[in-house]
Design a protein around this motif. Structure first.
Motif, PDB file in Angstrom:
ATOM      1  N   GLN A  13       0.823  -1.206   0.000  1.00  0.00           N
ATOM      2  CA  GLN A  13       0.000   0.000   0.000  1.00  0.00           C
ATOM      3  C   GLN A  13       0.857   1.255   0.000  1.00  0.00           C
ATOM      4  O   GLN A  13       2.017   1.224   0.430  1.00  0.00           O
ATOM      5  N   PRO A  14       0.333   2.377  -0.499  1.00  0.00           N
ATOM      6  CA  PRO A  14       1.084   3.631  -0.429  1.00  0.00           C
ATOM      7  C   PRO A  14       1.549   3.928   0.996  1.00  0.00           C
ATOM      8  O   PRO A  14       0.800   3.735   1.957  1.00  0.00           O
ATOM      9  N   GLY A  15       2.798   4.389   1.115  1.00  0.00           N
ATOM     10  CA  GLY A  15       3.399   4.641   2.413  1.00  0.00           C
ATOM     11  C   GLY A  15       4.134   3.452   2.993  1.00  0.00           C
ATOM     12  O   GLY A  15       4.852   3.604   3.990  1.00  0.00           O
ATOM     13  N   GLY A  16       3.989   2.283   2.397  1.00  0.00           N
ATOM     14  CA  GLY A  16       4.638   1.085   2.883  1.00  0.00           C
ATOM     15  C   GLY A  16       6.081   0.971   2.433  1.00  0.00           C
ATOM     16  O   GLY A  16       6.625   1.858   1.774  1.00  0.00           O
ATOM     17  N   SER A  17       6.705  -0.170   2.775  1.00  0.00           N
ATOM     18  CA  SER A  17       8.117  -0.402   2.493  1.00  0.00           C
ATOM     19  C   SER A  17       8.329  -1.781   1.891  1.00  0.00           C
ATOM     20  O   SER A  17       7.573  -2.717   2.152  1.00  0.00           O
ATOM     21  N   LEU A  18       9.374  -1.892   1.081  1.00  0.00           N
ATOM     22  CA  LEU A  18       9.834  -3.157   0.534  1.00  0.00           C
ATOM     23  C   LEU A  18      11.354  -3.154   0.510  1.00  0.00           C
ATOM     24  O   LEU A  18      11.975  -2.096   0.376  1.00  0.00           O
ATOM     25  N   ARG A  19      11.943  -4.346   0.611  1.00  0.00           N
ATOM     26  CA  ARG A  19      13.391  -4.510   0.569  1.00  0.00           C
ATOM     27  C   ARG A  19      13.732  -5.476  -0.557  1.00  0.00           C
ATOM     28  O   ARG A  19      13.380  -6.657  -0.489  1.00  0.00           O
ATOM     29  N   LEU A  20      14.419  -4.974  -1.576  1.00  0.00           N
ATOM     30  CA  LEU A  20      14.848  -5.788  -2.698  1.00  0.00           C
ATOM     31  C   LEU A  20      16.285  -6.240  -2.493  1.00  0.00           C
ATOM     32  O   LEU A  20      17.125  -5.479  -2.018  1.00  0.00           O
ATOM     33  N   SER A  21      16.572  -7.481  -2.878  1.00  0.00           N
ATOM     34  CA  SER A  21      17.908  -8.043  -2.759  1.00  0.00           C
ATOM     35  C   SER A  21      18.348  -8.604  -4.102  1.00  0.00           C
ATOM     36  O   SER A  21      17.541  -9.143  -4.854  1.00  0.00           O
ATOM     37  N   CYS A  22      19.630  -8.480  -4.396  1.00  0.00           N
ATOM     38  CA  CYS A  22      20.213  -8.993  -5.634  1.00  0.00           C
ATOM     39  C   CYS A  22      21.528  -9.667  -5.295  1.00  0.00           C
ATOM     40  O   CYS A  22      22.465  -9.012  -4.838  1.00  0.00           O
ATOM     41  N   ALA A  23      21.611 -10.979  -5.524  1.00  0.00           N
ATOM     42  CA  ALA A  23      22.793 -11.771  -5.197  1.00  0.00           C
ATOM     43  C   ALA A  23      23.460 -12.263  -6.476  1.00  0.00           C
ATOM     44  O   ALA A  23      22.811 -12.858  -7.337  1.00  0.00           O
ATOM     45  N   ALA A  24      24.764 -12.032  -6.587  1.00  0.00           N
ATOM     46  CA  ALA A  24      25.542 -12.463  -7.740  1.00  0.00           C
ATOM     47  C   ALA A  24      26.333 -13.721  -7.411  1.00  0.00           C
ATOM     48  O   ALA A  24      26.795 -13.908  -6.281  1.00  0.00           O
ATOM     49  N   SER A  25      26.492 -14.583  -8.407  1.00  0.00           N
ATOM     50  CA  SER A  25      27.305 -15.783  -8.266  1.00  0.00           C
ATOM     51  C   SER A  25      28.082 -16.012  -9.553  1.00  0.00           C
ATOM     52  O   SER A  25      27.712 -15.517 -10.614  1.00  0.00           O
ATOM     53  N   GLY A  26      29.162 -16.783  -9.450  1.00  0.00           N
ATOM     54  CA  GLY A  26      30.015 -17.057 -10.586  1.00  0.00           C
ATOM     55  C   GLY A  26      31.432 -16.591 -10.334  1.00  0.00           C
ATOM     56  O   GLY A  26      31.834 -16.369  -9.195  1.00  0.00           O
ATOM     57  N   SER A  27      32.183 -16.428 -11.412  1.00  0.00           N
ATOM     58  CA  SER A  27      33.579 -16.020 -11.317  1.00  0.00           C
ATOM     59  C   SER A  27      33.669 -14.494 -11.291  1.00  0.00           C
ATOM     60  O   SER A  27      33.404 -13.838 -12.298  1.00  0.00           O
TER      61      SER A  27
END
Length: 119
Positions: A13-27
């Motif tokens: 809902q408007p005014g709310g919060s979210l936390r996005l995560s991005c994980a990398a793998s490999g060389s």
């Protein structure tokens, strides 16, 4: 090759919060930049936030509401989104630019995660 996996999107809902995560793998030898983009239907992809060198930058539309950071877990970038507005609705993409031992740079993209802000 490097793979990026995103998580954390959803409906809020408007005014709310979210936390996005991005994980990398490999060389990975080193990371040059970490970025978050977003794209809404009918609009161009927009740079939301970035970490480059010692500098952190935000789009004017999210300044003061979003925070980009690197997690203690290796090769992970976080986007904390607060005070969300309906106009924040979009597919969010993370991007990491790596550097190999020869100084060659390569840019990789996550698969995208939907963020919907609606009452």
């Amino acid at each position: 090759q490097v793979q990026l996996v995103e998580s954390g999107g959803g409906l809020v809902q408007p005014g709310g919060s979210l936390r996005l995560s991005c994980a990398a793998s490999g060389s990975i030898f080193a990371i040059n930049a970490m970025e978050w983009y977003r794209q809404a239907p009918g609009k161009q992809r927009e740079l939301v936030a970035s970490i480059f060198g010692g500098s952190i930058k935000y789009a004017d539309s999210v300044e003061g509401r979003f925070n980009i950071s690197r997690d203690n877990a290796k090769y992970t970038v976080i986007l904390q989104m607060n005070s969300l507005k309906p106009e924040d609705t979009a597919v969010y993409y993370c991007s990491i630019t790596t550097v190999n031992r020869l100084g060659i740079r390569s840019k990789y993209w996550g698969q995208g995660t939907q963020v919907t802000v609606s009452s």
